[in-house]
Write an enzyme that holds these catalytic residues in place. Structure first.
Site, PDB file in Angstrom:
ATOM      1  CG  HIS A 129      -1.909   0.952   1.410  1.00 34.09           C
ATOM      2  ND1 HIS A 129      -1.683   2.241   1.822  1.00 34.09           N
ATOM      3  CD2 HIS A 129      -3.250   0.868   1.188  1.00 34.09           C
ATOM      4  CE1 HIS A 129      -2.830   2.909   1.863  1.00 34.09           C
ATOM      5  NE2 HIS A 129      -3.799   2.098   1.476  1.00 34.09           N
ATOM      6  CG  ASP A 206       0.361  -2.589   6.191  1.00 34.89           C
ATOM      7  OD1 ASP A 206      -0.631  -2.769   6.912  1.00 34.89           O
ATOM      8  OD2 ASP A 206       0.314  -1.981   5.106  1.00 34.89           O
ATOM      9  CD  GLN A 209      -6.987  -4.763   3.938  1.00 35.97           C
ATOM     10  OE1 GLN A 209      -7.947  -5.509   4.122  1.00 35.97           O
ATOM     11  NE2 GLN A 209      -7.125  -3.470   3.729  1.00 35.97           N
ATOM     12  CE  LYS A 232      -7.547  -0.347   6.115  1.00 36.90           C
ATOM     13  NZ  LYS A 232      -8.008   0.087   4.806  1.00 36.90           N
ATOM     14  CB  CYS A 370      -3.703   3.226  -1.607  1.00 33.60           C
ATOM     15  SG  CYS A 370      -4.859   4.531  -1.290  1.00 33.60           S
TER      16      CYS A 370
HETATM   17  N1  PMP Z   1      -1.842  -0.868   4.489  1.00 34.58           N
HETATM   18  C1  PMP Z   1      -2.820  -1.567   3.934  1.00 34.58           C
HETATM   19  C2  PMP Z   1      -2.529  -2.945   3.424  1.00 34.58           C
HETATM   20  C3  PMP Z   1      -4.106  -1.034   3.862  1.00 34.58           C
HETATM   21  O1  PMP Z   1      -5.099  -1.744   3.320  1.00 34.58           O
HETATM   22  C4  PMP Z   1      -4.348   0.259   4.372  1.00 34.58           C
HETATM   23  C5  PMP Z   1      -5.719   0.907   4.274  1.00 34.58           C
HETATM   24  N2  PMP Z   1      -6.321   0.754   3.036  1.00 34.58           N
HETATM   25  C6  PMP Z   1      -3.285   0.945   4.955  1.00 34.58           C
HETATM   26  C7  PMP Z   1      -2.046   0.354   4.991  1.00 34.58           C
HETATM   27  C8  PMP Z   1      -3.473   2.304   5.550  1.00 34.58           C
HETATM   28  O2  PMP Z   1      -4.299   2.221   6.656  1.00 34.58           O
HETATM   29  P1  PMP Z   1      -4.949   3.524   7.301  1.00 34.58           P
HETATM   30  O3  PMP Z   1      -5.562   4.292   6.167  1.00 34.58           O
HETATM   31  O4  PMP Z   1      -5.964   2.992   8.238  1.00 34.58           O
HETATM   32  O5  PMP Z   1      -3.857   4.266   7.971  1.00 34.58           O
END
Ligand code: PMP
Length: 413
Positions: A129, A206, A209, A232, A370
């Site tokens: 991401h 990270d 997910q 999430k 993203c």
């Molecule tokens: N890493 C991953 C794999 C994500 O799916 C997301 C959110 N789409 C993020 C990081 C960022 O998370 P947040 O927007 O809650 O900070």
């Protein structure tokens, strides 16, 4: 695919916990398949938020009056809940942040600024991401470090042979996701971590997910940092955690200065507070942290194994149904996945599909999610992504498939 249990869940009871699901969108019952972006909140999480604001809103830690003590203890109860949720060794290894993005920026900025040197290497994967790419690019530029990227196989899995080749005594940090938000791939993080440790590099996972779907045991994984977003995992937006090994967090300088993160301040010198407060400057997001505990309890009471089994069944069902449509191409076909399925349809833009599904009450995500570099590696601009949570059903998948058939029939003559 994983070995799967028969889920022990009462789907109607679960759906009854989520008020938002019971509404019509564009005249059709809502089908919510955008869970990888954020999942919905059960009543108990919403109630915890209103209980806090109606009953004991107060600033935490510094107050000695009853409300301040009640708010402090609720806030710290969530820290204990998260400590157990990921099986960390010490409760002070749990730092509240605004979510995964802030957690990664905290590590990149604090650890990176203090310890990275010119020529050091940071390894990420092609599945990341943007929030696990850009903070590393920023610190690499500042410290003249080098960012290396592990390639991805056509199925959307990390190429471990390539990873092995990238690792060297110059590698200082490896940062990868536990599961991919665009493709659903579950990465072999335990193996990735032990390979990094063999060259004495630190590993950040990270877990955006993973937290609602997979068991997380940071001691068993032996990761150095683990990042979670509350929203999430059925919790409120605006909070999450950074887990870090105590001995590393102790060495790292504060990320932000201000109230709460200090022991003593004079104009000549400031001494910093102990963990975890050293990294929690200012008034935190108290209400959302307090309500996050209810999300943890919601997941624990259902049992992650039951959630995973139900979602796995949904994923298999959806994948089979989508594969049966000749115009659909699946993107992301790893053998081990969380409940995310991306796809494209030849000659129809993902945005058009998303809009036409929305007209039928079905919420999916479209675009690059993203993960622009990942989309580039597939030679596409974006996908349609359906992602499932514990409250979703096969009937809802049937509605999406029906919608897709109509769209294909209408747009591809
Ligand atoms: N890493 C991953 C794999 C994500 O799916 C997301 C959110 N789409 C993020 C990081 C960022 O998370 P947040 O927007 O809650 O900070």
């Amino acid at each position: 695919m994983n070995a799967v249990l028969t889920p022990k869940i009462d789907i109607e009871k679960i759906r009854g916990e989520f008020p938002i699901l019971h509404q019509q969108i564009n005249g059709k019952p809502l089908v919510y398949f955008d869970n990888a972006a954020t999942n919905q909140k059960p009543k108990r999480v919403i109630k915890a938020l209103t209980d806090y604001y109606q009953g004991y809103n107060a600033n935490i830690h510094r107050g000695i009056h009853t409300l301040a003590e009640k708010a402090t203890s609720a806030y710290e109860d969530t820290r204990v809940a998260m400590w157990k949720f990921i099986n960390a060794q010490h409760v002070e290894e749990i730092i509240f942040t605004s979510g995964v993005t802030e957690s990664i920026n905290l590590v990149a900025s604090s650890y990176g600024r203090a310890f990275l040197k010119e020529g050091d290497e940071i390894i990420i994967s092609g599945l990341e991401h943007h929030s696990n790419i850009v903070p590393w690019q920023m610190i690499a530029e500042e410290k003249k470090a080098i960012l290396k990227v592990i390639s991805i196989t056509p199925a959307g899995e990390i190429d471990l042979d390539h990873y092995k080749k990238l690792l060297s005594d110059r590698t200082k940090i490896v940062a990868v996701n536990h599961a991919s938000n665009s493709l659903g791939t579950i990465n072999p993080v335990k193996e990735i971590i032990s390979m990094a440790h063999a060259v004495e590099a630190f590993v950040l996972i990270d877990g955006a997910q993973a937290s609602a779907h997979l068991p997380i045991d940071v001691q068993d994984l032996d990761c150095d940092f683990y990042c979670i977003s509350s929203h999430k995992m059925y919790g409120p937006t605006g909070t999450g955690i950074l887990y870090g090994k105590k001995k590393l967090l102790e060495k790292m300088p504060p990320y932000m200065g201000g109230g709460e993160m200090i022991k003593d301040v004079t104009f000549a010198k400031t001494t910093y507070n102990d963990l975890p407060y050293k990294f929690e400057a200012g008034t935190p997001n108290i209400a959302d942290v307090v309500a996050l505990k209810e999300a943890v309890l919601f997941i624990n009471e259902l049992g992650k194994e039951n959630i995973a089994a139900h979602e796995h069944n949904l994923l298999q069902y959806a994948t089979a149904k989508l594969s049966a449509l000749p115009q659909v191409k699946l993107i992301g076909t790893a053998s081990n996945k969380v409940s995310v399925q991306s796809f494209i349809i030849d000659r129809i833009h993902p945005f058009d599909i998303g809009q036409m599904l929305d007209a039928r009450g079905i919420a999916v995500r479209t675009g690059h999610h993203c993960t622009q570099p990942l989309m580039d590696s597939f030679g596409i601009e974006g996908t349609v992504r359906a992602s499932f949570a514990v409250y979703n059903t096969r009937e809802e998948i049937d509605q999406m498939i029906e919608g897709l058939k109509r769209i294909i029939g209408f747009l591809i003559k």
